[in-house]
Design a protein around this motif. Sequence first.
Motif, PDB file in Angstrom:
ATOM      1  N   ARG A 306      29.950  31.247  70.706  1.00  0.00           N
ATOM      2  CA  ARG A 306      30.434  30.897  69.367  1.00  0.00           C
ATOM      3  C   ARG A 306      30.720  29.402  69.262  1.00  0.00           C
ATOM      4  N   ARG A 307      31.370  28.863  70.281  1.00  0.00           N
ATOM      5  CA  ARG A 307      31.837  27.479  70.218  1.00  0.00           C
ATOM      6  C   ARG A 307      30.689  26.483  70.180  1.00  0.00           C
ATOM      7  N   PHE A 308      29.656  26.717  70.994  1.00  0.00           N
ATOM      8  CA  PHE A 308      28.576  25.744  71.107  1.00  0.00           C
ATOM      9  C   PHE A 308      27.411  25.987  70.148  1.00  0.00           C
ATOM     10  N   LEU A 309      27.124  27.250  69.822  1.00  0.00           N
ATOM     11  CA  LEU A 309      25.903  27.531  69.083  1.00  0.00           C
ATOM     12  C   LEU A 309      26.111  28.163  67.714  1.00  0.00           C
ATOM     13  N   CYS A 310      27.329  28.604  67.423  1.00  0.00           N
ATOM     14  CA  CYS A 310      27.586  29.204  66.112  1.00  0.00           C
ATOM     15  C   CYS A 310      28.497  28.331  65.259  1.00  0.00           C
ATOM     16  N   ASP A 311      29.555  27.783  65.872  1.00  0.00           N
ATOM     17  CA  ASP A 311      30.462  26.919  65.125  1.00  0.00           C
ATOM     18  C   ASP A 311      29.768  25.613  64.763  1.00  0.00           C
ATOM     19  N   SER A 312      30.056  25.115  63.580  1.00  0.00           N
ATOM     20  CA  SER A 312      29.472  23.854  63.130  1.00  0.00           C
ATOM     21  C   SER A 312      30.420  23.206  62.135  1.00  0.00           C
ATOM     22  N   PRO A 313      30.540  21.878  62.178  1.00  0.00           N
ATOM     23  CA  PRO A 313      31.384  21.197  61.195  1.00  0.00           C
ATOM     24  C   PRO A 313      30.688  21.004  59.853  1.00  0.00           C
ATOM     25  N   LEU A 314      29.375  21.269  59.811  1.00  0.00           N
ATOM     26  CA  LEU A 314      28.606  20.969  58.597  1.00  0.00           C
ATOM     27  C   LEU A 314      28.901  21.965  57.494  1.00  0.00           C
ATOM     28  N   GLU A 315      29.184  21.450  56.332  1.00  0.00           N
ATOM     29  CA  GLU A 315      29.432  22.283  55.170  1.00  0.00           C
ATOM     30  C   GLU A 315      28.117  22.781  54.587  1.00  0.00           C
ATOM     31  N   ALA A 316      28.165  23.955  53.989  1.00  0.00           N
ATOM     32  CA  ALA A 316      26.990  24.467  53.269  1.00  0.00           C
ATOM     33  C   ALA A 316      26.897  23.731  51.932  1.00  0.00           C
ATOM     34  N   GLU A 317      25.805  23.024  51.728  1.00  0.00           N
ATOM     35  CA  GLU A 317      25.647  22.216  50.517  1.00  0.00           C
ATOM     36  C   GLU A 317      24.298  22.502  49.863  1.00  0.00           C
ATOM     37  N   HIS A 318      24.263  22.325  48.561  1.00  0.00           N
ATOM     38  CA  HIS A 318      23.025  22.499  47.802  1.00  0.00           C
ATOM     39  C   HIS A 318      22.838  21.297  46.883  1.00  0.00           C
ATOM     40  N   SER A 319      21.601  21.014  46.593  1.00  0.00           N
ATOM     41  CA  SER A 319      21.263  19.893  45.723  1.00  0.00           C
ATOM     42  C   SER A 319      20.111  20.301  44.811  1.00  0.00           C
ATOM     43  N   PRO A 320      20.097  19.824  43.575  1.00  0.00           N
ATOM     44  CA  PRO A 320      19.001  20.176  42.662  1.00  0.00           C
ATOM     45  C   PRO A 320      17.627  19.804  43.205  1.00  0.00           C
ATOM     46  N   ASP A 321      17.559  18.704  43.974  1.00  0.00           N
ATOM     47  CA  ASP A 321      16.270  18.286  44.522  1.00  0.00           C
ATOM     48  C   ASP A 321      16.137  18.636  45.997  1.00  0.00           C
ATOM     49  N   GLY A 322      17.002  19.545  46.471  1.00  0.00           N
ATOM     50  CA  GLY A 322      16.964  19.934  47.868  1.00  0.00           C
ATOM     51  C   GLY A 322      16.246  21.253  48.077  1.00  0.00           C
ATOM     52  N   PRO A 323      16.174  21.715  49.299  1.00  0.00           N
ATOM     53  CA  PRO A 323      15.486  22.977  49.592  1.00  0.00           C
ATOM     54  C   PRO A 323      16.256  24.174  49.058  1.00  0.00           C
ATOM     55  N   GLU A 324      15.551  25.269  48.819  1.00  0.00           N
ATOM     56  CA  GLU A 324      16.185  26.475  48.283  1.00  0.00           C
ATOM     57  C   GLU A 324      17.269  27.003  49.219  1.00  0.00           C
ATOM     58  N   GLU A 325      17.049  26.870  50.520  1.00  0.00           N
ATOM     59  CA  GLU A 325      18.014  27.378  51.491  1.00  0.00           C
ATOM     60  C   GLU A 325      19.303  26.577  51.498  1.00  0.00           C
ATOM     61  N   GLY A 326      19.261  25.366  50.950  1.00  0.00           N
ATOM     62  CA  GLY A 326      20.410  24.480  51.002  1.00  0.00           C
ATOM     63  C   GLY A 326      20.450  23.729  52.322  1.00  0.00           C
ATOM     64  N   TYR A 327      21.511  22.938  52.514  1.00  0.00           N
ATOM     65  CA  TYR A 327      21.688  22.168  53.738  1.00  0.00           C
ATOM     66  C   TYR A 327      22.762  22.818  54.599  1.00  0.00           C
ATOM     67  N   GLY A 328      22.763  22.464  55.884  1.00  0.00           N
ATOM     68  CA  GLY A 328      23.779  22.981  56.781  1.00  0.00           C
ATOM     69  C   GLY A 328      23.184  23.484  58.078  1.00  0.00           C
ATOM     70  N   SER A 329      23.918  24.388  58.747  1.00  0.00           N
ATOM     71  CA  SER A 329      23.531  24.892  60.067  1.00  0.00           C
ATOM     72  C   SER A 329      22.986  26.313  59.965  1.00  0.00           C
ATOM     73  N   PHE A 330      21.867  26.552  60.644  1.00  0.00           N
ATOM     74  CA  PHE A 330      21.170  27.836  60.556  1.00  0.00           C
ATOM     75  C   PHE A 330      20.706  28.277  61.947  1.00  0.00           C
ATOM     76  N   HIS A 331      20.382  29.568  62.037  1.00  0.00           N
ATOM     77  CA  HIS A 331      19.667  30.112  63.189  1.00  0.00           C
ATOM     78  C   HIS A 331      18.327  30.643  62.696  1.00  0.00           C
ATOM     79  N   GLN A 332      17.255  30.273  63.406  1.00  0.00           N
ATOM     80  CA  GLN A 332      15.950  30.860  63.153  1.00  0.00           C
ATOM     81  C   GLN A 332      15.723  31.937  64.212  1.00  0.00           C
ATOM     82  N   GLN A 333      15.724  33.174  63.767  1.00  0.00           N
ATOM     83  CA  GLN A 333      15.600  34.299  64.693  1.00  0.00           C
ATOM     84  C   GLN A 333      14.151  34.774  64.766  1.00  0.00           C
ATOM     85  N   TYR A 334      13.651  34.945  65.985  1.00  0.00           N
ATOM     86  CA  TYR A 334      12.295  35.424  66.210  1.00  0.00           C
ATOM     87  C   TYR A 334      12.373  36.909  66.549  1.00  0.00           C
TER      88      TYR A 334
END
Length: 508
Positions: A306-334
């Motif tokens: 949790r501490r190293f790979l799940c916790d993040s200081p980055l806020e979830a943010e969105h912008s009109p000219d940004g990606p649909e997913e928004g900005y921030g921290s994600f996991h890409q699961q295979y």
Amino acid sequence: MAGNNSYTIVEYFGGDSGYRCGYCKNDEGNFSHGMWSHTMTVQDYQDLIDRGWRRSGKYVYKPSLNKTCCPQYTIRCHATKFQPSKSHKKVLKKISKFISKGEMPKDQDNGEPMDAVCDQTGPREPSRACHSDVKCAAITDIQKELPECPAITEGQKEVVDAAPAAPAVSETSREDRVSVSDERTTATATKPGLGADPARPPCRKAKDLRKERRLQKDQIRQNADGVRSIVSPPPPTAAQTKPLEDFINESLPANSSHCLEVRLVRANPPSPQFKASFDASYQVYKLYQMAIHKDPPDKPSESQFRRFLCDSPLEAEHSPDGPEEGYGSFHQQYWLDDRIVAVGVIDILPTCVSSVYLYYHPDFASLSLGSYSALREIAFTRQLQKQSPKLCYYYLGFYIHSCPKMRYKGQYRPSDLVCPETYAWVPIEQCVPMLENSRYARFNQDPDAGDPRVLKDVGRALVLYRRAVMPYAAYSRKRKGSSDEAEVQQYGSLVGQDCIERILLYRT
């Protein structure tokens, strides 16, 4: 993007002590600056990684390149211009063969690099203050105090990409994700003999022979039709290279033995999909640490995960000219046949996708999932760029030329390294000759060039003191005789003038 109600709040911890290096194993050779981030906007983190910073969970660090034993240079790939190399295509074919026929490669890849959790590479976390022990002022309290502070204007932001390896998290995990060696093998010497028979014509490529036979058949056919013309080979044309996406799609055939799906889930704040798959994801991480990094069964704990790979200081943010997913921290699961086999930890920022970490199930190590995930993340960056034109770079973390195992990142071309003194981006082809001569190098060859965002006025740095926000000049007047100025001055030179004006340094 974040509005005026969002702030970056950090505690700076300096960087004078040496720690064990995870690359050359020097017990006290790893030097870096560090800070604990309680919260951070994506734009501030973009500016920080463009100046050599990188995060491990909520801990953010910057290696001291002119002092550390293994200098770690920020590297970015131009995702929109990327073309897969021969070795990259080989990885995609390997995946395709496995998915379509279920055949696992016989050769085992011993080490695929990527940024990994390694406790021996530096300070695990700041000992002076733990995130759970510090009571941070609420944002609402900060807002009440802001009208008393002079307005701070944001300077024009330069876009750069970077990603250093953290003291708490080393780059051995991105090491663990790529199976490409950057050292070229030399051709074996031929045995002495009589050589080729000069009376015989030189050997020709099979491709040329097939083309000649095809042209002869065309000529015979045209003569039979009464067309008396000589068929000449068409003029050579530039090779038409397929885009990366076509190679990836070819590696995912329909009606095959297996089904591979990549799912993007937000890690912070955790989405319902992230929560539902947390246990399965953690189990893969635990197996990975035990098999690849030889951790004992009790060490890859859930709290560490949790501490190293799940916790993040980055806020979830969105912008009109940004990606649909928004900005921030994600996991890409295979997901392979409804089962998680690998997870890529990434940050989506205003101008880039930053790779943080990759881990995978050790049963699939021979599939080169490190290389494959890097290619998928580059393709994902290209996809986001269609929604947000300025988001066009892929950050691979650090390039460490003094560590041969970490040079593979330079094979994702075209790529740049950031100059450690001027923070200008320089093509890696120009940087490598300098690094061959010296571990530390200034890549910008203009002797008059300097840091355009160097700290000019330490008094304008924002400080959070007793739940009140104030410029450092006001803070120093309140605390006469304070010895914090040297620390704030040093920190400001590391993050830049415009960035420090937006960051609150936490003071108890």
